[in-house]
Design a protein around this motif. Structure first.
Motif, PDB file in Angstrom:
ATOM      1  N   ASN A 299     -76.501 -86.849 -25.836  1.00  0.00           N
ATOM      2  CA  ASN A 299     -77.032 -85.885 -24.881  1.00  0.00           C
ATOM      3  C   ASN A 299     -78.338 -85.908 -24.626  1.00  0.00           C
ATOM      4  N   LYS A 300     -79.093 -87.193 -24.817  1.00  0.00           N
ATOM      5  CA  LYS A 300     -80.594 -86.992 -24.376  1.00  0.00           C
ATOM      6  C   LYS A 300     -80.615 -87.912 -23.120  1.00  0.00           C
ATOM      7  N   GLN A 301     -79.666 -88.520 -22.526  1.00  0.00           N
ATOM      8  CA  GLN A 301     -80.067 -89.265 -21.456  1.00  0.00           C
ATOM      9  C   GLN A 301     -78.872 -89.002 -20.400  1.00  0.00           C
ATOM     10  N   SER A 302     -79.322 -89.109 -19.194  1.00  0.00           N
ATOM     11  CA  SER A 302     -78.382 -89.097 -18.113  1.00  0.00           C
ATOM     12  C   SER A 302     -78.692 -90.173 -16.874  1.00  0.00           C
ATOM     13  N   ARG A 303     -77.610 -90.511 -16.133  1.00  0.00           N
ATOM     14  CA  ARG A 303     -78.165 -91.583 -15.278  1.00  0.00           C
ATOM     15  C   ARG A 303     -76.758 -91.467 -14.466  1.00  0.00           C
ATOM     16  N   VAL A 304     -77.045 -92.200 -13.454  1.00  0.00           N
ATOM     17  CA  VAL A 304     -75.990 -92.705 -12.122  1.00  0.00           C
ATOM     18  C   VAL A 304     -75.907 -94.320 -12.220  1.00  0.00           C
ATOM     19  N   PHE A 305     -74.622 -94.640 -12.416  1.00  0.00           N
ATOM     20  CA  PHE A 305     -74.335 -96.061 -12.320  1.00  0.00           C
ATOM     21  C   PHE A 305     -73.399 -96.355 -11.110  1.00  0.00           C
ATOM     22  N   ARG A 306     -73.704 -97.529 -10.308  1.00  0.00           N
ATOM     23  CA  ARG A 306     -73.048 -97.960  -9.245  1.00  0.00           C
ATOM     24  C   ARG A 306     -72.092 -99.059  -9.855  1.00  0.00           C
ATOM     25  N   TYR A 307     -70.859 -98.945  -9.646  1.00  0.00           N
ATOM     26  CA  TYR A 307     -69.972-100.192  -9.635  1.00  0.00           C
ATOM     27  C   TYR A 307     -69.343-100.825  -8.650  1.00  0.00           C
ATOM     28  N   SER A 308     -69.168-102.302  -8.800  1.00  0.00           N
ATOM     29  CA  SER A 308     -68.423-102.843  -7.730  1.00  0.00           C
ATOM     30  C   SER A 308     -67.188-103.566  -8.619  1.00  0.00           C
ATOM     31  N   GLY A 309     -66.016-102.938  -8.505  1.00  0.00           N
ATOM     32  CA  GLY A 309     -65.100-103.119  -9.276  1.00  0.00           C
ATOM     33  C   GLY A 309     -65.272-102.631 -10.695  1.00  0.00           C
TER      34      GLY A 309
ATOM     35  N   ILE B  93     -79.663 -95.958 -11.940  1.00  0.00           N
ATOM     36  CA  ILE B  93     -80.447 -94.858 -11.455  1.00  0.00           C
ATOM     37  C   ILE B  93     -80.542 -93.746 -12.367  1.00  0.00           C
ATOM     38  N   GLN B  94     -81.914 -93.755 -12.959  1.00  0.00           N
ATOM     39  CA  GLN B  94     -82.226 -92.908 -13.707  1.00  0.00           C
ATOM     40  C   GLN B  94     -83.641 -92.228 -13.590  1.00  0.00           C
ATOM     41  N   PHE B  95     -84.558 -92.818 -13.405  1.00  0.00           N
ATOM     42  CA  PHE B  95     -85.879 -92.313 -13.379  1.00  0.00           C
ATOM     43  C   PHE B  95     -86.568 -92.505 -11.989  1.00  0.00           C
ATOM     44  N   ASP B  96     -87.405 -91.681 -11.475  1.00  0.00           N
ATOM     45  CA  ASP B  96     -88.119 -91.840 -10.372  1.00  0.00           C
ATOM     46  C   ASP B  96     -89.295 -92.741 -10.225  1.00  0.00           C
ATOM     47  N   SER B  97     -90.112 -92.853  -9.487  1.00  0.00           N
ATOM     48  CA  SER B  97     -90.990 -93.924  -9.209  1.00  0.00           C
ATOM     49  C   SER B  97     -92.235 -93.681 -10.175  1.00  0.00           C
ATOM     50  N   GLU B  98     -92.420 -92.574 -10.643  1.00  0.00           N
ATOM     51  CA  GLU B  98     -93.568 -92.284 -11.853  1.00  0.00           C
ATOM     52  C   GLU B  98     -93.054 -92.277 -13.198  1.00  0.00           C
ATOM     53  N   GLY B  99     -91.857 -92.698 -13.168  1.00  0.00           N
ATOM     54  CA  GLY B  99     -91.206 -92.895 -14.695  1.00  0.00           C
ATOM     55  C   GLY B  99     -90.456 -91.562 -15.220  1.00  0.00           C
ATOM     56  N   ASN B 100     -90.367 -90.478 -14.309  1.00  0.00           N
ATOM     57  CA  ASN B 100     -89.836 -89.296 -14.850  1.00  0.00           C
ATOM     58  C   ASN B 100     -88.226 -89.086 -14.740  1.00  0.00           C
ATOM     59  N   ARG B 101     -87.731 -88.498 -15.564  1.00  0.00           N
ATOM     60  CA  ARG B 101     -86.128 -88.670 -15.484  1.00  0.00           C
ATOM     61  C   ARG B 101     -85.792 -87.664 -14.088  1.00  0.00           C
ATOM     62  N   LEU B 102     -84.717 -88.241 -13.516  1.00  0.00           N
ATOM     63  CA  LEU B 102     -84.221 -87.532 -12.348  1.00  0.00           C
ATOM     64  C   LEU B 102     -83.021 -86.575 -12.676  1.00  0.00           C
ATOM     65  N   TYR B 103     -82.503 -86.502 -13.790  1.00  0.00           N
ATOM     66  CA  TYR B 103     -81.474 -85.734 -14.095  1.00  0.00           C
ATOM     67  C   TYR B 103     -81.667 -85.117 -15.516  1.00  0.00           C
ATOM     68  N   SER B 104     -81.072 -84.014 -15.688  1.00  0.00           N
ATOM     69  CA  SER B 104     -81.252 -83.332 -16.795  1.00  0.00           C
ATOM     70  C   SER B 104     -80.183 -83.965 -17.910  1.00  0.00           C
TER      71      SER B 104
ATOM     72  N   VAL C 232     -81.160 -89.044  -3.932  1.00  0.00           N
ATOM     73  CA  VAL C 232     -81.933 -90.429  -3.806  1.00  0.00           C
ATOM     74  C   VAL C 232     -81.281 -91.107  -2.588  1.00  0.00           C
ATOM     75  N   ASN C 233     -82.121 -92.101  -2.086  1.00  0.00           N
ATOM     76  CA  ASN C 233     -81.530 -92.986  -1.251  1.00  0.00           C
ATOM     77  C   ASN C 233     -80.540 -94.085  -1.763  1.00  0.00           C
ATOM     78  N   HIS C 234     -80.134 -95.246  -0.662  1.00  0.00           N
ATOM     79  CA  HIS C 234     -79.296 -95.935  -1.396  1.00  0.00           C
ATOM     80  C   HIS C 234     -79.944 -96.996  -2.488  1.00  0.00           C
ATOM     81  N   GLU C 235     -81.281 -96.968  -2.397  1.00  0.00           N
ATOM     82  CA  GLU C 235     -81.795 -98.008  -3.419  1.00  0.00           C
ATOM     83  C   GLU C 235     -82.219 -97.146  -4.601  1.00  0.00           C
ATOM     84  N   GLY C 236     -81.983 -96.004  -4.550  1.00  0.00           N
ATOM     85  CA  GLY C 236     -82.392 -95.125  -5.790  1.00  0.00           C
ATOM     86  C   GLY C 236     -83.510 -94.525  -5.848  1.00  0.00           C
ATOM     87  N   ILE C 237     -84.351 -94.301  -4.819  1.00  0.00           N
ATOM     88  CA  ILE C 237     -85.524 -93.804  -4.700  1.00  0.00           C
ATOM     89  C   ILE C 237     -85.399 -92.274  -4.348  1.00  0.00           C
TER      90      ILE C 237
END
Length: 589
Positions: free
Chosen positions: A432-442, A449-460, A489-494
């Motif tokens: 429970n120390k990290q959260s992220r979004v993953f995109r899968y093809s199949g 997607i886990q951090f913003d452009s400054e390296g800060n965590r996007l999600y709690s 975030v946009n399609h690129e994860g920004i």
């Protein structure tokens, strides 16, 4: 061409007069019988092999030895993968190597070539022909759709022009009416003034006559009208209206006119595949919808209702709710705190005075027997669910549950199926120390997607559940209840923006986003259980409106293709019992 007829047309390469009858396989020369001896004696260093002309293609042409040029290779060393002659064999260089007759190798090569030719003829060539037909069909379809879009834009532009022309004509008509009224008033006054001028002139003439007369009676009869004429008429100052055109903001005009929204900045590429017999356990190719995105035209503009209408009071069931997912054919899946996912028909929702219980059309039980973490529906209408306990993402096909993804050290939470057929999954580490979004093809990872452009965590990272959806503009929207924000975030994860609620809140409690969904207008809708409402924000994160949910907590929500909003509401009757129900709301005009 018939070989015999070809023979009649080919002259001997030596005498150039007689018809060819023989063929030297070694030198690849056509000869008549009379010239065979001369050809052989010309170069006695070669082992000439002369056959009948019609047998030239059936006789193997032995290659010359690379080491002993004057000898022909009749054997093939499979170890060295080279043809060898008898001198090579005698040298001991290929001792203990596996040798084959070169004619056997020739037959093997021919068989391989025949198989390749057969595959090209029966599979590859027809596939390319089908691809050509498909591309031509796509071209025609694209031309038609772009033509329809151009017509729609032109028609919409003409309608706007017509509306503007009508507004201009209306203003001009009003100006003509005001002008006519004011001119008529001034002309009436002018007529009265001209009549007074004539009266004054007559009065002056009468006074001149009286002054020249000595007739006392006439002089005494003169009445003074001087004071009457001193009472000058009022001056009419016409008030010409001012035209104050609204300052044109080009961005507002563009927003009013509409814009083109495309799935991607450029055409997405997908590999064609050769059709083969599908294996039963070919999960990756058969389960997830790996197809190009559907062509989506710009949707018609819809406005938000001032007072959203509850069109149904809902389907009731016991237990705590979790989420729901809408299908295209007026059905929706519901999941809660049990291992069962239930399918209901939209027709089962009707406007009644009290909550009612309806049996589902279908029930699916998770493979692990544990409650699902979230559900979604693929573009082909297949149910997909995440299993938090056994770290899997599963798909239901013909009521069979098949595992698509299995994670290690991470547990899946929210899931959604994208326009391109990918899966977006929110997940939490075991600690429970990290959260992220993953995109899968199949079952293949495509994006993290886990951090913003400054390296800060996007999600709690507090173990709180996170729901996810994809907007029409391909933005990825996450309802992060632990972070008390909707993170987009946009399609690129920004990172595009964070929405942290609106003040004042209906219950003046902290923003607590749970479920999340979007509609055809690219609005983002998220449920707020603390404040018993749904927040509606635009695609740029600006608050638009609340939907009051009548003192009910909200868990999941989704929209169908008609922009109906389905809410999963619940009330705790006591510590042990919760009553949940699905409600349909019409919130767009």
């Amino acid at each position: 061409m018939d070989p015999l007829n070809a023979q009649e047309l080919v002259p001997c390469n030596l005498c150039e007069t007689s018809i060819v009858q023989m063929h030297c396989v070694t030198c690849f020369v056509q000869l008549c019988k009379a010239c065979v001896g001369e050809h052989i004696s010309t170069d006695e260093s070669k082992n000439h092999k002369v056959v009948k002309f019609e047998s030239r293609n059936s006789t193997p042409l032995f290659p010359p030895c690379a080491s002993h040029g004057k000898e022909q290779c009749e054997m093939y060393c499979r170890h060295c993968d080279v043809p060898v002659c008898h001198t090579c064999l005698g040298s001991g260089k290929h001792f203990s190597h596996k040798l084959s007759k070169i004619v056997d190798v020739l037959d093997e090569k021919k068989n391989l070539i025949r198989k390749e030719h057969n595959e090209l003829n029966k599979t590859i060539y027809p596939t390319y022909q089908n691809i050509a037909v498909d591309v031509q069909k796509t071209i025609s379809q694209l031309e038609t759709e772009y033509g329809d879009l151009s017509t729609a834009v032109t028609k919409y532009g003409a309608n706007l022009h017509r509306e503007i022309d009508q507004l201009a004509r209306k203003l001009i008509t009003q100006l003509d009416e005001m002008k006519t009224l004011q001119l008529q008033t001034l002309k009436t006054q002018l007529g009265e003034i001209n009549k007074t001028i004539a009266d004054i002139k007559d009065e002056m003439d009468s006074l001149d006559i009286a002054v020249d007369s000595n007739d006392i009676s006439k002089l005494c009869s003169v009445k003074s009208r001087l004071n009457h004429y001193k009472n000058l008429p009022k001056k009419i100052l016409p008030s010409v209206p001012k035209f104050t055109p609204e300052k044109i903001q080009i961005e507002e005009v563009r927003k009013l006119f509409g814009a083109l929204k495309s799935d991607f900045d450029q055409s997405e590429e997908h590999r064609y595949s050769i059709k083969k017999t599908q294996k039963v356990h070919d999960v990756e190719s058969s389960l997830i919808d790996q197809t190009s995105p559907e062509t989506r035209c710009v949707p018609p503009v819809k406005k938000l209702h001032e007072n959203p209408k509850f069109t149904s009071n809902g389907i009731t069931f016991s237990g705590s709710p979790l989420n729901l997912a809408c299908l295209k054919n007026d059905t929706f899946w519901v999941c809660g705190d049990s291992s069962t996912m239930a399918l209901y028909d939209d027709n089962q929702l009707s406007l009644r005075d009290s909550f009612h219980q309806e049996p589902p059309i279908k029930r699916i039980t998770t493979k692990s027997g544990k409650r699902p973490a979230d559900i979604t529906v693929s573009r082909r209408g297949r149910l997909i669910y995440t299993d938090y306990k056994n770290r899997t993402v599963n798909i239901v096909k013909n009521e069979n549950i098949l595992k698509v993804i299995e994670l290690k050290n991470w547990r899946p939470q929210g899931v959604c199926s994208t326009f391109s057929g990918d899966l977006l999954i929110t997940m939490e580490r075991d600690d429970n120390k990290q959260s992220r979004v993953f995109r899968y093809s199949g079952s293949k990872e495509k994006q993290s997607i886990q951090f913003d452009s400054e390296g800060n965590r996007l999600y709690s990272s507090d173990g709180s559940h996170k729901y996810i959806c994809e907007n029409n503009n391909l933005d990825i929207c996450v309802a992060d209840s632990g972070g008390q924000a909707v993170v987009v975030v946009n399609h690129e994860g920004i990172l595009r923006f964070r929405y942290t609620g609106h003040t004042p809140a209906p219950e003046n409690k902290p923003f607590s986003p749970k479920g999340i969904t979007t509609d055809s207008q690219s609005h983002i809708l998220t449920s707020d259980s603390n404040n018993y409402c749904v927040h509606i924000i635009d695609e740029d994160g600006h608050f638009l409106r609340y939907i009051n949910c009548e003192k009910c907590s909200i868990s999941g929500l989704c929209t169908d293709t008609k922009d109906n909003l389905f809410l999963l509401r619940f009330k705790k009757l006591n510590f042990f019992q919760t009553l949940s129900h699905v409600t349909r709301i019409k919130y767009l005009e």
